[in-house]
Design an enzyme around this catalytic site. Structure first.
Site, PDB file in Angstrom:
ATOM      1  N   THR A 183       0.856  -1.198   0.000  1.00 27.71           N
ATOM      2  CA  THR A 183       0.000   0.000   0.000  1.00 27.71           C
ATOM      3  C   THR A 183       0.883   1.236   0.000  1.00 27.71           C
ATOM      4  O   THR A 183       2.078   1.163   0.238  1.00 27.71           O
ATOM      5  CB  THR A 183      -0.854   0.076   1.289  1.00 27.71           C
ATOM      6  OG1 THR A 183       0.021   0.364   2.404  1.00 27.71           O
ATOM      7  CG2 THR A 183      -1.603  -1.204   1.543  1.00 27.71           C
ATOM      8  N   ASP A 184       0.266   2.382  -0.240  1.00 25.62           N
ATOM      9  CA  ASP A 184       1.005   3.615  -0.007  1.00 25.62           C
ATOM     10  C   ASP A 184       1.009   3.872   1.513  1.00 25.62           C
ATOM     11  O   ASP A 184       0.381   3.156   2.297  1.00 25.62           O
ATOM     12  CB  ASP A 184       0.387   4.784  -0.795  1.00 25.62           C
ATOM     13  CG  ASP A 184       1.391   5.912  -1.013  1.00 25.62           C
ATOM     14  OD1 ASP A 184       1.210   6.690  -1.961  1.00 25.62           O
ATOM     15  OD2 ASP A 184       2.376   5.989  -0.239  1.00 25.62           O
ATOM     16  N   TYR A 185       1.682   4.903   1.912  1.00 28.71           N
ATOM     17  CA  TYR A 185       2.002   5.156   3.312  1.00 28.71           C
ATOM     18  C   TYR A 185       0.761   5.233   4.212  1.00 28.71           C
ATOM     19  O   TYR A 185      -0.039   6.148   4.086  1.00 28.71           O
ATOM     20  CB  TYR A 185       2.782   6.477   3.421  1.00 28.71           C
ATOM     21  CG  TYR A 185       3.526   6.653   4.709  1.00 28.71           C
ATOM     22  CD1 TYR A 185       2.870   7.099   5.855  1.00 28.71           C
ATOM     23  CD2 TYR A 185       4.887   6.365   4.806  1.00 28.71           C
ATOM     24  CE1 TYR A 185       3.541   7.261   7.047  1.00 28.71           C
ATOM     25  CE2 TYR A 185       5.572   6.539   5.999  1.00 28.71           C
ATOM     26  CZ  TYR A 185       4.902   6.978   7.115  1.00 28.71           C
ATOM     27  OH  TYR A 185       5.571   7.126   8.302  1.00 28.71           O
ATOM     28  N   ALA A 186       0.577   4.207   5.048  1.00 26.56           N
ATOM     29  CA  ALA A 186      -0.542   4.149   6.014  1.00 26.56           C
ATOM     30  C   ALA A 186      -1.898   4.213   5.310  1.00 26.56           C
ATOM     31  O   ALA A 186      -2.907   4.588   5.905  1.00 26.56           O
ATOM     32  CB  ALA A 186      -0.431   5.260   7.052  1.00 26.56           C
TER      33      ALA A 186
END
Ligand code: GLC
Length: 752
Positions: free
Chosen positions: A275-278
């Site tokens: 995924t992208d950040y968080a």
């Protein structure tokens, strides 16, 4: 010596751990793993991007408990220390994979990706990525989150800086070149994993606002946005990243149709999806999950393999499996993909493969900076050269004016990782070195922005060097004084590095005040003015185009910025950059792109206002500078466009040839561009589509014939049923130096 011994010792330990055996199999390893250990591989935690270290002891405890598969942002010795914990203190000794955003350089900083794209030079782009990957691989990094494949047609969006612009075909060619550069054949310790991001459509946020809603038809998605991701997958990228945005009212991170049907079933991606950040946690903000567990369940079931930093999988997935919300086979599939990535990177054989501190002295070498200088010069786009104010003749008295002329760290652009070890060459330094300090006088003239607080909020670089201790009127007076005594003024203006990139959308994309005001005063002196624009995006240059003699687009060129610009301003390098994104005349034209539809009431690019056709009352449709545009010193003449046949069957390849003539006294690197138009389709088709290009050197005073291949299989599109079809019919073929219709030679053929 000590470090090398440590590495050798660690390698021996890895051999003992049993992963070094040739017959090591992921199946046998997975058979030993508990559910929690499998989920641990799906968990990525984060280090400090500035220090590259992990201060949080909790992370070390999680690693030793087998709850972590990857670390983001760790570098150098902290990588070796954390890897030692994973290999020696966990039950199974599975190594970690360390990732970092090596977007346009590591210690040697290259031009931002939108600048590199403007070179249209795939070989140099690959070479730049090779150097970046080599430097990062010495410092613990096995995985970069590059290439960014997001098509962007809106320069208000700050991340336009990180991509290759507005065209699907060119974007795909460049993404594949970046994958080749970073991954090579994965047979060298300097080869690192690439990442197809941000999947998908992240570059099309409404209003150009970062993270904002994306909505379009699936036809538009397939026909105008997906190709660069697909090209990167075809190039063999080992990983991909889901994007922050929503599409069809679903966050991409839990969008099963996109992550499974499109990315895997249609595109054939078999790698590991992070995924992208968080982003799993952001599903709650989107309002598509009530809690982290629901968000994690939706993401895992949609096909996400690794959770970047949200700690959703590691804290909720075991329960979700036991409750039947997620099938354990989903966890097995994700874990397997993570382990396969590590195996392809050789981490099981040697977990310390990417820790080569003894090689770090090679980073930032003169050889690597020479590549950055070459890349920089090739990335520069000459937009205007009235009465040949350029190149600057030797001996000229040059006044260098503007706040970006000597702010070294602002040249690094929006995603630089470690440039502080190798401060970029400023424009002032570059010009002084090239023309002699005695011929180059400098005055800052003004600040970058209206107030210090705003500047400092945006940039923490070189704060003490930005002249806020000097009153504005004094700055201006000094500038006008040296300007009046000069033969030519070089004005260095534009954006700070952090005015583009992530979270850096701007609604007003003119050159900021007080710079623009100063530029007007410099023009008013009557001296020739060459504007050098440093920026991460296209800016609105309508006034500048009308009033300034020369305009050189120098983006943010990285470590060798000043030398690359001096190479072009002096004529040592003939500018060859060509835009990969349209420059609007005003924000009101946005989104603006060359491959637009004709509509039922078409209006010419320069059609004066007329009611009831598709145009504006107050501005023409044409951009200020079109896709593919750029000037050189001297101009190549095009003639004799020929097709190998006036008819073709689907599957045939046509040869397209054109004659080039360079009457000037300089060799010119020309990018010959091939466009087509599908005149009639079962759905509407763009008025122009780039389908090929060739970059050639046309020697001074010479003529040459250039051939390009047109593959009829590439003339297809996704129809109303989302089937890829190549339909018979008439096709226009256009060849020229840019997408500007006035510059294109035309022919046509019939596909039967
Ligand atoms: C960021 C960016 C992404 C980057 C990731 C890791 O928020 O969106 O491009 O790769 O987080 O730093």
């Amino acid at each position: 010596m000590k470090k090398t011994l440590l590495t050798t010792l660690s390698l021996c330990l890895a051999m003992v751990s049993g992963f070094a055996q040739e017959n090591f199999s992921i199946d046998s390893l997975m058979a030993k793993m508990t559910l929690e250990e499998k989920i641990g591989q799906m968990n990525q935690l984060v280090g400090n991007i500035l220090t590259g270290s992990i201060s949080n002891s909790g992370i070390k405890a999680k690693i030793s408990a087998g709850q972590v598969g990857s670390i983001l942002n760790a570098r150098g010795e902290s990588v070796a220390a954390l890897q030692k914990i994973a290999v020696e203190q966990t039950r199974l000794g599975i190594p970690l994979v360390f990732g970092l955003d090596v977007i346009h350089g590591y210690e040697t900083c290259f031009p931002i990706p939108l600048a590199m794209a403007s070179s249209w030079n795939l070989e140099t782009i690959t070479e730049a990525c090779q150097v970046a990957g080599q430097e990062a691989s010495r410092d613990g990094i096995a995985w970069t989150f590059t290439p960014m494949c997001d098509i962007a047609r809106d320069p208000r969006w700050g991340r336009i800086a990180e991509g290759a612009g507005e065209d699907p075909y060119l974007g795909g060619e460049i993404a594949a070149a970046q994958v080749r550069g970073f991954q090579g054949n994965l047979d060298k310790p300097t080869d690192i994993a690439a990442c197809v991001k941000h999947f998908a459509l992240y570059g099309a946020p409404q209003a150009g606002r970062d993270y904002y809603t994306v909505d379009m038809s699936r036809q538009q998605m397939f026909n105008e946005y997906l190709w660069p991701y697909h090209a990167a997958v075809k190039a063999g990228a080992l990983t991909a990243m889901s994007s922050f945005n929503e599409f069809e009212s679903l966050p991409l991170t839990c969008h099963k149709y996109m992550l499974q049907t499109v990315l895997r079933d249609i595109m054939g991606f078999q790698g590991m999806l992070v995924t992208d950040y968080a982003a799993i946690r952001e599903i709650l903000q989107h309002g598509a999950a009530a809690d982290l567990k629901e968000a994690s369940v939706r993401s895992a079931n949609a096909g996400v393999d690794m959770d970047m930093v949200a700690e959703g999988f590691s804290t909720t997935l075991a329960d979700a499996v036991r409750e039947g919300l997620v099938d354990e086979a989903i966890v097995d599939r994700a874990c397997r993909r993570v382990l396969e990535l590590k195996k392809k990177l050789g981490l099981f054989e040697n977990p310390y493969k990417y820790n080569r501190p003894e090689e770090l002295e090679l980073n930032g070498s003169a050889q690597n900076r020479a590549v950055a200088r070459k890349m920089g010069a090739q990335s520069i786009v000459l937009l205007k050269n009235e009465s040949e104010v350029l190149p600057l003749a030797p001996g000229k008295k040059i006044a260098v004016v503007g706040p970006l002329a000597d702010l070294s760290m602002e040249m690094i652009g929006c995603w630089a990782v470690r440039p502080q070890n190798h401060r970029p060459v400023t424009l002032l330094q570059g010009l002084q070195q090239r023309f002699g300090a005695e011929n180059v006088k400098f005055a800052r003239g003004c600040h970058v922005l209206e107030n210090e607080a705003l500047e400092n909020q945006i940039s923490f670089h070189d704060r003490k060097d930005r002249g806020w201790d000097i009153p504005s009127d004094k700055l201006r007076k000094e500038a006008l004084s040296i300007a009046k005594k000069s033969d030519v003024i070089v004005a260095a203006m534009g954006e700070l590095a952090e005015m583009s990139g992530e979270g850096s959308s701007r609604a007003d994309i003119t050159i900021p005040e007080p710079q623009r005001g100063l530029l007007k005063e410099l023009v008013a002196t009557g001296k020739p003015v060459v504007l050098v624009v440093m920026s991460g995006r296209p800016l609105i240059l309508d006034w500048e185009d009308e009033n300034v003699d020369g305009i050189v687009y120098a983006w943010h060129l990285g470590s060798e910025a000043g030398n690359a610009i001096a190479d072009v301003l002096s004529g040592d390098v003939n500018p060859s950059g060509r835009l990969t994104v349209s420059f609007p005349r005003c924000v009101g034209q946005i989104p603006i792109h060359y491959n637009h539809k004709n509509t039922g009431r078409p209006a010419g690019d320069f059609q004066p206002y007329k009611k009831y056709i598709s145009l504006y009352q107050d501005v023409v449709n044409a951009p200020l500078y079109p896709f593919g545009y750029g000037l050189s010193y001297g101009k190549v003449e095009y003639s004799d466009l020929k097709l190998s046949s006036a008819k073709a069957a689907v599957g045939d390849k046509l040869s397209v040839s054109v004659k080039l003539k360079n009457p000037s006294e300089r060799d010119i690197t020309e990018t010959v561009q091939l466009y087509i138009r599908d005149k009639v389709g079962s759905i509407t088709r763009p008025v122009k589509e780039l389908k090929g290009f060739r970059q050639v050197c046309v020697k001074a005073g010479s003529e040459m014939t250039v051939e390009l291949e047109l593959d009829s299989a590439k003339l297809g599109f996704y129809n109303s049923e989302l089937q890829y079809v190549v339909e018979p019919g008439e096709f226009d073929v256009m060849v020229g130096p840019s997408s500007d219709s006035r510059s294109l030679l035309r022919s046509s053929f019939v596909l039967e």
